[in-house]
Structure formats: C-alpha cells, structure tokens
Design a protein around this motif. Structure first.
Motif, PDB file in Angstrom:
ATOM      1  N   GLY A  88      11.243  -3.810  39.742  1.00 46.27           N
ATOM      2  CA  GLY A  88      11.524  -2.938  40.872  1.00 46.27           C
ATOM      3  C   GLY A  88      12.741  -2.045  40.659  1.00 46.27           C
ATOM      4  N   VAL A 147       6.939   4.669  49.325  1.00 42.14           N
ATOM      5  CA  VAL A 147       6.992   3.391  48.623  1.00 42.14           C
ATOM      6  C   VAL A 147       5.552   3.038  48.261  1.00 42.14           C
ATOM      7  CG1 VAL A 147       7.537   0.938  48.800  1.00 42.14           C
ATOM      8  CG2 VAL A 147       9.035   2.624  49.880  1.00 42.14           C
ATOM      9  N   ALA A 151       4.445  -2.832  46.512  1.00 46.56           N
ATOM     10  CA  ALA A 151       5.872  -3.004  46.220  1.00 46.56           C
ATOM     11  C   ALA A 151       6.397  -4.253  46.933  1.00 46.56           C
ATOM     12  CB  ALA A 151       6.649  -1.774  46.656  1.00 46.56           C
ATOM     13  N   GLY A 153       9.642  -6.315  48.251  1.00 51.33           N
ATOM     14  CA  GLY A 153      10.996  -5.951  48.612  1.00 51.33           C
ATOM     15  C   GLY A 153      11.731  -7.010  49.413  1.00 51.33           C
ATOM     16  N   TYR A 162       4.636  -4.228  50.623  1.00 52.42           N
ATOM     17  CA  TYR A 162       4.035  -3.059  51.269  1.00 52.42           C
ATOM     18  C   TYR A 162       2.524  -3.061  51.034  1.00 52.42           C
ATOM     19  CZ  TYR A 162       8.649  -0.986  52.093  1.00 52.42           C
ATOM     20  OH  TYR A 162       9.935  -0.733  52.537  1.00 52.42           O
ATOM     21  N   TRP A 170      13.343  -0.833  52.227  1.00 52.82           N
ATOM     22  CA  TRP A 170      13.634  -2.143  51.658  1.00 52.82           C
ATOM     23  C   TRP A 170      14.062  -2.013  50.207  1.00 52.82           C
ATOM     24  CZ3 TRP A 170      11.012  -7.051  53.715  1.00 52.82           C
ATOM     25  CH2 TRP A 170      10.895  -6.992  55.100  1.00 52.82           C
ATOM     26  N   GLN A 171      14.795  -3.007  49.727  1.00 54.47           N
ATOM     27  CA  GLN A 171      15.216  -3.058  48.329  1.00 54.47           C
ATOM     28  C   GLN A 171      14.038  -3.564  47.494  1.00 54.47           C
ATOM     29  OE1 GLN A 171      18.218  -2.033  47.483  1.00 54.47           O
ATOM     30  NE2 GLN A 171      19.628  -2.400  49.177  1.00 54.47           N
ATOM     31  N   LEU A 172      13.564  -2.758  46.561  1.00 55.21           N
ATOM     32  CA  LEU A 172      12.353  -3.081  45.798  1.00 55.21           C
ATOM     33  C   LEU A 172      12.715  -3.837  44.525  1.00 55.21           C
ATOM     34  CD1 LEU A 172      10.433   0.297  46.172  1.00 55.21           C
ATOM     35  CD2 LEU A 172      10.498  -1.674  47.729  1.00 55.21           C
ATOM     36  N   ARG A 175       6.434  -5.582  41.933  1.00 53.67           N
ATOM     37  CA  ARG A 175       5.168  -5.041  42.420  1.00 53.67           C
ATOM     38  C   ARG A 175       4.050  -6.044  42.158  1.00 53.67           C
ATOM     39  NH1 ARG A 175       2.977  -2.655  37.448  1.00 53.67           N
ATOM     40  NH2 ARG A 175       4.680  -2.597  35.911  1.00 53.67           N
TER      41      ARG A 175
END
Length: 204
Positions: A88, A147, A151, A153, A162, A170-172, A175
């Motif tokens: 991420g 995004v 993803a 997060g 997501y 959000w902090q990713l 994935r």
C-alpha cells in the motif's frame, strides 16, 4: 443508554461507545426479542427494525433497558480469510505513525483476528476492529479522490477494505482481490456485522 422511536417501525438505541454497541448487539441476538426483525449496529447506536404487527417501540425499549451487557461478548459468526498483497501507498507512513517498521505493521495486521463491528460508507464496506491498538492511526490529512477497489486500509481504531473505487481518506497498506459486494450472493456483502476476519499475506 437512550431509546428513541425511529420512523414507523424502528427503535434507535444510543450508547456511550462502540464496546457497548457490540455488547448490546450480541445480547439481543441471544435474546431475540419478539417482533425485532433486524439489528443494525453503528459506531455509537444500534437500530432495531420492528414488525409493527408483533410489537411496538415502547415494549422493545423495556426489553433493551433490562438487558445485561457483557463487555467483550460476541455471538458465533462466520470466519473468512482475505489474501492481501502488502504494498500500500501509505505503508511506510503507517509504520512511522506506529513506531514500527513496515514488516512489523504487516505482522500486526495478519497476526490477530479482526471482527466486523458494523457496515456503512459504501455497500459491502465493513468497519473492522481488533485488540492490537498499535495499528490505530489517523486518517490522511488530504483524502484521495480515487481509491481502487480492494484497497486495504486503516483509520482511527478501524480497519477496512474498499469494495469499489471511491474517494477515501484511509491509510492504505495493501490490496486484495476478494469480492466484497456481489448482488448474486446471499447475503451480497462478504463482511457483515459479527464476521471474524483473518488477513493472510500473499505475493503480488
């Protein structure tokens, strides 16, 4: 707690915090009050959807107020594993926020069980909670306009995935290819309240 009528067939219970919401949700699933057809948890509230032919908000409110809450209680629920590639864009920033290295962040994320506390924001988006508070990080100061779907997060005390491409802050950290929302599936959401989640690291 405070109980408020909601629409023609609902009761909204306001609580102090998420822990009380989860405890009341678990307790009412055990009790199954007559006439309650659905329970919809959120961060500080629990919505009870009622069958007006079988009960009314006043009667259900009495049941709710007499319910004993057991902190940490959780009903039996389905468990899912979600494969994640941890590449991420915000992984290094999360490491800085937490004081851990990127590999430690990945180990903390995969090394514990998460549970879906409630759903919202987008169809199929589950707000996940876990015991390790080292992964509590602030949202991004500037949200992204796009995004990608899948993803993974972190934001505040929550983790999430997501389900579709959308804006987000959000902090990713990774994935996944998991399908979070599928209208052909019953239920359409892979992650529903109470679901237990384990993240598994995989190669790109």
């Amino acid at each position: 707690m405070r109980c408020l009528p909601c629409g023609e067939a609902g009761l909204l219970v306001e609580l102090d915090d998420l822990e009380q919401v989860l405890a009341l949700h678990a307790a009412l699933q055990e009790v199954s009050p007559p006439g309650v057809v659905d329970l919809v948890p959120a961060a500080r509230t629990l919505l009870l959807q009622l069958d007006p032919a079988l009960t009314d908000p006043g009667a259900v409110a009495e049941v709710v107020r007499s319910t004993t809450l057991q902190p940490g209680a959780a009903p039996e629920a389905d468990s899912v594993e979600i494969a994640v590639v941890y590449d991420g864009a915000d992984l290094a920033e999360v490491a800085e926020h937490t004081g851990m290295g990127p590999r430690e962040v990945v180990r903390a994320h995969t090394g514990q069980e998460w549970r879906v506390a409630f759903c919202g924001f987008s169809p199929g988006f589950g707000y996940l909670v876990a015991q390790d508070d080292r992964l509590h990080v602030p949202r991004r100061s500037t949200p992204r306009t796009r995004v990608p779907a899948g993803a993974v997060g972190l934001a505040g005390e929550f983790g999430g995935i997501y389900p579709r491409e959308s804006p987000g802050g959000w902090q990713l950290i990774g994935r996944t290819d998991a399908t979070l929302w599928d209208v052909e599936r019953d239920p359409p959401a892979l992650l529903v309240p109470g679901t237990r989640v384990r993240f598994v690291e995989v190669e790109a």
